[in-house]
Write a protein that holds these residues in place. Structure first.
Motif, mmCIF file in Angstrom:
data_model
loop_
_atom_site.group_PDB
_atom_site.id
_atom_site.type_symbol
_atom_site.label_atom_id
_atom_site.label_comp_id
_atom_site.label_asym_id
_atom_site.label_seq_id
_atom_site.Cartn_x
_atom_site.Cartn_y
_atom_site.Cartn_z
ATOM 1 N N UNK A 449 0.827 -1.211 0.000
ATOM 2 C CA UNK A 449 0.000 0.000 0.000
ATOM 3 C C UNK A 449 0.857 1.254 0.000
ATOM 4 N N UNK A 450 1.916 1.285 0.790
ATOM 5 C CA UNK A 450 2.782 2.463 0.830
ATOM 6 C C UNK A 450 3.404 2.733 -0.532
ATOM 7 N N UNK A 451 3.892 1.675 -1.179
ATOM 8 C CA UNK A 451 4.494 1.842 -2.495
ATOM 9 C C UNK A 451 3.455 2.288 -3.518
ATOM 10 N N UNK A 452 2.249 1.736 -3.409
ATOM 11 C CA UNK A 452 1.166 2.085 -4.332
ATOM 12 C C UNK A 452 0.796 3.554 -4.203
ATOM 13 N N UNK A 453 0.648 4.037 -2.971
ATOM 14 C CA UNK A 453 0.279 5.429 -2.755
ATOM 15 C C UNK A 453 1.400 6.372 -3.161
ATOM 16 N N UNK A 454 2.636 6.005 -2.846
ATOM 17 C CA UNK A 454 3.763 6.861 -3.221
ATOM 18 C C UNK A 454 3.858 7.002 -4.731
ATOM 19 N N UNK A 458 3.327 10.571 -6.847
ATOM 20 C CA UNK A 458 4.367 11.102 -7.730
ATOM 21 C C UNK A 458 3.850 11.220 -9.154
ATOM 22 N N UNK A 459 3.099 10.219 -9.613
ATOM 23 C CA UNK A 459 2.549 10.273 -10.968
ATOM 24 C C UNK A 459 1.543 11.412 -11.115
ATOM 25 N N UNK A 460 0.748 11.639 -10.080
ATOM 26 C CA UNK A 460 -0.284 12.683 -10.165
ATOM 27 C C UNK A 460 0.316 14.084 -10.215
ATOM 28 N N UNK A 461 1.490 14.256 -9.652
ATOM 29 C CA UNK A 461 2.098 15.587 -9.667
ATOM 30 C C UNK A 461 2.823 15.864 -10.977
ATOM 31 N N UNK A 462 2.894 14.857 -11.846
ATOM 32 C CA UNK A 462 3.533 15.004 -13.154
ATOM 33 C C UNK A 462 2.459 14.943 -14.226
ATOM 34 N N UNK A 463 2.209 16.080 -14.884
ATOM 35 C CA UNK A 463 1.145 16.130 -15.879
ATOM 36 C C UNK A 463 1.418 15.236 -17.084
ATOM 37 N N UNK A 464 2.632 14.747 -17.201
ATOM 38 C CA UNK A 464 2.947 13.851 -18.302
ATOM 39 C C UNK A 464 2.627 12.399 -18.008
ATOM 40 N N UNK A 465 2.149 12.110 -16.805
ATOM 41 C CA UNK A 465 1.821 10.739 -16.419
ATOM 42 C C UNK A 465 0.343 10.618 -16.067
ATOM 43 N N UNK A 466 -0.157 9.396 -16.121
ATOM 44 C CA UNK A 466 -1.538 9.136 -15.718
ATOM 45 C C UNK A 466 -1.654 9.246 -14.207
ATOM 46 N N UNK A 467 -2.727 9.878 -13.756
ATOM 47 C CA UNK A 467 -2.983 10.026 -12.322
ATOM 48 C C UNK A 467 -3.924 8.898 -11.902
ATOM 49 N N UNK A 468 -3.358 7.723 -11.613
ATOM 50 C CA UNK A 468 -4.158 6.544 -11.314
ATOM 51 C C UNK A 468 -4.462 6.439 -9.824
ATOM 52 N N UNK A 469 -5.624 5.907 -9.523
ATOM 53 C CA UNK A 469 -6.047 5.753 -8.137
ATOM 54 C C UNK A 469 -5.310 4.599 -7.470
ATOM 55 N N UNK A 470 -4.774 4.811 -6.269
ATOM 56 C CA UNK A 470 -4.155 3.702 -5.533
ATOM 57 C C UNK A 470 -5.211 2.653 -5.200
ATOM 58 N N UNK A 471 -4.790 1.455 -4.872
ATOM 59 C CA UNK A 471 -5.717 0.377 -4.551
ATOM 60 C C UNK A 471 -6.563 0.724 -3.331
ATOM 61 N N UNK A 472 -7.847 0.956 -3.567
ATOM 62 C CA UNK A 472 -8.746 1.256 -2.460
ATOM 63 C C UNK A 472 -9.090 0.000 -1.669
ATOM 64 N N UNK A 473 -9.003 -1.150 -2.313
ATOM 65 C CA UNK A 473 -9.253 -2.406 -1.600
ATOM 66 C C UNK A 473 -8.211 -2.617 -0.513
ATOM 67 N N UNK A 474 -6.940 -2.420 -0.878
ATOM 68 C CA UNK A 474 -5.875 -2.569 0.107
ATOM 69 C C UNK A 474 -5.991 -1.509 1.197
#
Length: 594
Positions: A449-454, A458-474
């Motif tokens: 979970x920590x790695x997923x959120x991190x 980081x991806x969300x703060x970069x407009x060149x990357x997809x801003x994907x949702x971390x695993x809400x199940x975990x």
């Protein structure tokens, strides 16, 4: 292991209202001219640019090679983020210069390079001390949280100062971490925040409140905020009033402009002082109370302490509700001397009914001292900071008829959704970090979970990357450790007769019980229930299991019976034959660590 280095504090800001009569900010109904495609290497240097419109001769200055390298990070020595503490500044902010006549401004100067542009802007700042002493007009990259230089037109940039001199009281209530974060954002100042600090490890008023306020599902937190606003310093330039060099840059590519000037600029700052009192009401019994009535009782009780002008009376019913809670308060200040909060211990505990008069006197004295300090201006800080989106000239527009094309439009609208996601995910990550630091049975889940959120942040703060949702199940599995639920034990079928309750809430925060631990009924304080249980009502999170044992000895517990999640077992014999009047121990078991 890969270490991620997070940027400076991300300021969460109220969007200043802008005229949107002719277009939707989220989906403009006009066509913007092509800004081309930029290819940037690992150092930030633009190595390839394609489809960049050729400038008209004599209208756009040349952008030299220095515009392809990242500028030196800006550190605002005169006005660091006040919620970050002292920062590089050890003295109060200076008083703004109250000038009715604008200082002389030099004639417009043609600038060819970045260095020339910044030199011209710095020269303009020398004509207005407020531009030097406060970060008004400076840029801000919303997603990375970094300050950028002032990119405003040097011939027109200047400030005005408005004397405020008002005090403001606000109160709000929260029941969980997400509500608490939103409440702190609102109470301390939505214009100054620290989203990245929540998981970046920096100390600020906001992160201190978030980290020091531990909540369970039955707790209620109320923040009472007392603010004094003294002076408002505002830059007169509009979001479209950029220096010639940066205006040309904005027409060539949004990536370059964002790198040098940010997404927004500081429109105004307000000096003053604030005192924030955080009241935590913790449930001390097992009574079932109406949430709305609890909120009303807590608010009435706290208001009676915090505001000497409060006329709200606490009814007999509300006094009875307050008797089910223990209260504590912590004090946080900004722009005051340490003595203001010195009247309180690190966490003052009190009886809100019995100690009301004494606490009200204490709060009244502290407020009076704070006001006197603020009037004297001995310790003032920047307590509010508002920002505004940059605008750029309209290039192409398909609007016809009555809807005329706007001359300017907001340059950056792509970060708004990402900013909302960043704030939401950062609070979730703070919860994961807190729980995982206290439990030992989900090592793999926590690491994942920590790695997923991190990665997501980081991806969300970069407009060149997809801003994907971390695993809400975990995430949901891990946060269930705060409040796994409860179990009711009855000595007769159909939930009748004597009753014993097992409350597993607050499990991860030194609650009464622990996960994976064997409890004989006597050890759990319910010895009278031994060999008497005939019906069980289970109200557990689906990630948790209650295991009942026939014997009270851990080494030989005898036959065992499991129930996951929620179930009403009106007769234990129906679900587990020959189990009536035979239970003597139990264990709370979390879902596996995968």
């Amino acid at each position: 292991m890969l270490k991620h280095h997070f940027p400076a504090a991300l300021v969460s800001l109220t969007l200043l209202s802008m005229s949107c009569a002719h277009y939707n900010l989220k989906k403009p109904n006009f066509v913007r001219g092509s800004n081309g495609t930029l290819t940037v290497d690992a150092s930030g240097r633009v190595v390839k640019a394609s489809s960049i419109p050729a400038p008209k001769p004599g209208t756009l200055p040349a952008i030299s090679s220095e515009a392809n390298t990242l500028p030196t990070p800006i550190k605002d020595a005169m006005n660091p983020d006040p919620l970050m503490g002292a920062g590089t500044r050890t003295t109060p902010v200076p008083s703004p210069v109250m000038s009715k006549t604008p200082a002389h401004v030099a004639a417009p100067r043609h600038t060819e390079t970045y260095s020339e542009a910044i030199t011209a802007i710095d020269a303009a700042k020398n004509n207005d001390p407020n531009l030097k002493n406060f970060w008004v007009g400076g840029g801000y990259d919303v997603l990375t949280g970094s300050r950028t230089p002032t990119c405003m037109e040097p011939t027109t940039i200047r400030t005005t100062v408005t004397r405020d001199g008002h005090t403001y009281d606000t109160q709000s209530i929260a029941h969980d971490q997400q509500e608490l974060y939103n409440m702190v954002d609102k109470s301390i100042g939505v214009d100054i925040g620290a989203v990245w600090d929540i998981f970046g490890g920096k100390v600020s008023v906001k992160t201190s409140i978030m980290n020091e306020t531990q909540m369970t599902s039955d707790d209620v937190v109320m923040i009472a905020n007392y603010s004094y606003f003294k002076d408002k310093i505002e830059v007169n330039s509009s979001g479209a009033d950029q220096a010639e060099f940066f205006r040309a840059m904005s027409l060539r590519g949004s990536d370059l402009f964002r790198k040098y000037c940010g997404d927004r600029f500081v429109k105004n700052v307000t000096t003053g002082a604030q005192m924030t009192l955080v009241f935590v009401a913790k449930k001390t019994d097992t009574k079932t109370l109406d949430k709305v009535k609890v909120d009303a009782a807590v608010k009435a009780g706290v208001l009676g302490l915090f505001s000497v002008k409060n006329t709200t009376s606490v009814s007999t019913e509300q006094q009875n509700i307050l008797n089910s809670y223990s209260f504590s308060t912590k004090c946080y200040t900004l722009g005051t001397s340490p003595q203001i909060c010195g009247a309180f211990a690190s966490a003052t505990t009190f009886d809100i009914n019995k100690d009301a008069a004494a606490m009200q006197t204490k709060f009244s004295e502290v407020r009076a001292k704070m006001f006197a300090e603020a009037e004297a201006g001995a310790s003032l800080a920047v307590v509010k900071e508002s920002m505004m989106d940059y605008s750029v000239p309209q290039q192409n527009c398909n609007l016809t008829g009555a809807k005329a094309c706007p001359d300017q439009y907001p340059y950056f609208i792509d970060y708004h959704d990402r900013l909302a996601r960043l704030r939401y995910y950062s609070v979730q990550k703070s919860e994961v970090d807190d729980i995982c630091s206290k439990v030992s049975y989900w090592t793999n889940r926590c690491n994942t979970a920590k790695e997923d959120f991190t990665t997501a942040l980081i991806d969300c703060m970069d407009l060149g990357r997809d801003c994907k949702e971390p695993s809400q199940e975990q995430y949901n599995v891990i946060v269930s450790a705060k409040n796994p639920g409860s179990v009711e034990l009855w000595d007769a079928s159909d939930f009748k007769g004597a009753f014993w309750g097992l409350d597993f809430n607050n499990l991860s925060n030194n609650g009464r019980y622990s996960a994976n631990k064997f409890y004989g009924f006597s050890d759990a304080g319910i010895g009278k229930a031994n060999d008497k249980i005939s019906s069980i009502r289970v109200r557990l999170n689906p990630n948790w299991t209650i295991r009942m044992y026939k014997d009270s000895t851990e080494n030989s517990p005898g036959q065992q019976f499991d129930q996951i999640g929620t179930n009403d077992i009106s007769s234990v014999n129906t679900l587990w034959p020959n189990s009536n009047d035979s239970f003597s121990a139990f264990k709370l078991i979390p879902v596996g660590d995968i």
